[in-house]
Design an enzyme around this catalytic site. Structure first.
Site, short mmCIF file in Angstrom:
data_model
loop_
_atom_site.label_atom_id
_atom_site.label_comp_id
_atom_site.label_asym_id
_atom_site.label_seq_id
_atom_site.Cartn_x
_atom_site.Cartn_y
_atom_site.Cartn_z
CG HIS A 186 -21.40 5.53 14.05
ND1 HIS A 186 -22.43 4.93 13.33
CD2 HIS A 186 -20.34 4.68 13.94
CE1 HIS A 186 -22.00 3.78 12.83
NE2 HIS A 186 -20.73 3.60 13.19
CG HIS A 223 -17.97 1.72 16.98
ND1 HIS A 223 -18.39 0.42 16.76
CD2 HIS A 223 -18.18 2.37 15.81
CE1 HIS A 223 -18.83 0.29 15.53
NE2 HIS A 223 -18.72 1.47 14.92
#
Length: 218
Positions: free
Chosen positions: A171, A175
């Protein structure tokens, strides 16, 4: 939160970080729709001197704790550098720990991280993001990954992660490439935090998949 047009994006990254750190309290977290979240971040190559880098890392950690969250990437505070922090005390019930492989993770700084899947197993769970407040969705991700990069001291990182820690590093690394979890999510599963609390608070989202009409891997 300042809009993209209000933010001094023309500032060099060093000056941008200094400006952020000049204010008291947690750093402001930018929300989906801000272009900084959609641009690939610059690889870190000394844009911040060692002392400023440590100050920035300390601020990222404090902001992550205040949110609260288990990870935070530099673009989420408007800084387009490939730097992220993670930390997870994993205060979850035993059935959740077993179902999700959620175990405590110490504080780590990820500099220029990259990941690759190890094996073909995938796991799907609800996932949220500090830059998409109020919502969660099911994301199927590799269950085990190899993470490479550096730490804040320039030391090489080469480690395998599985279970929930693997989800966190994927995750946060996403980004840094301009990817939000929604880009990988099963959109039929998109649920408000209230719906999550009322309906889908379970270790594995089997009921949500049946009721909302989406498939889980396997």
């Amino acid at each position: 939160m300042a809009s993209e047009s209000d933010r001094p994006t023309s500032l060099p990254l060093r000056d941008r970080v200094e400006e952020l750190l000049s204010h008291e309290g947690p750093l402001p977290i930018v929300a989906a729709g801000d272009p900084v979240l959609r641009r690939p971040a610059e690889p870190f190559d000394g844009q911040l001197d060692p002392a400023l880098l440590i100050r920035f890392v300390v601020a990222l950690r404090a902001t992550m704790h205040a949110a609260p969250g288990v990870g935070l990437a530099a673009p989420q505070v408007g800084v387009g550098l490939r730097i992220a922090v993670i930390e997870d005390p994993a205060p979850v019930p035993e059935e959740v720990r077993l179902a999700r492989g959620r175990v405590p993770q110490p504080f780590r700084v990820l500099v220029n991280p990259e990941y690759e899947a190890v094996g073909t197993e995938r796991a799907a769970f609800f996932e949220g993001c500090l830059s998409v407040p109020g919502w969660q969705a099911v994301v199927a991700r590799p269950a085990r990954v190899r993470l490479t990069g550096l730490d804040e001291h320039g030391r090489a990182v080469d480690e395998e992660f599985s279970g929930w820690p693997a989800r966190i590093v994927q995750h946060e690394t996403d980004h840094l490439g301009g990817t939000l979890y929604l880009d990988r999510a099963e959109l039929r599963s998109l649920s408000s935090n209230q719906a999550m609390a009322d309906l889908w608070n379970e270790p594995v989202p089997h009921r949500a998949a049946q009721a909302l009409g989406f498939m889980l891997p396997g």
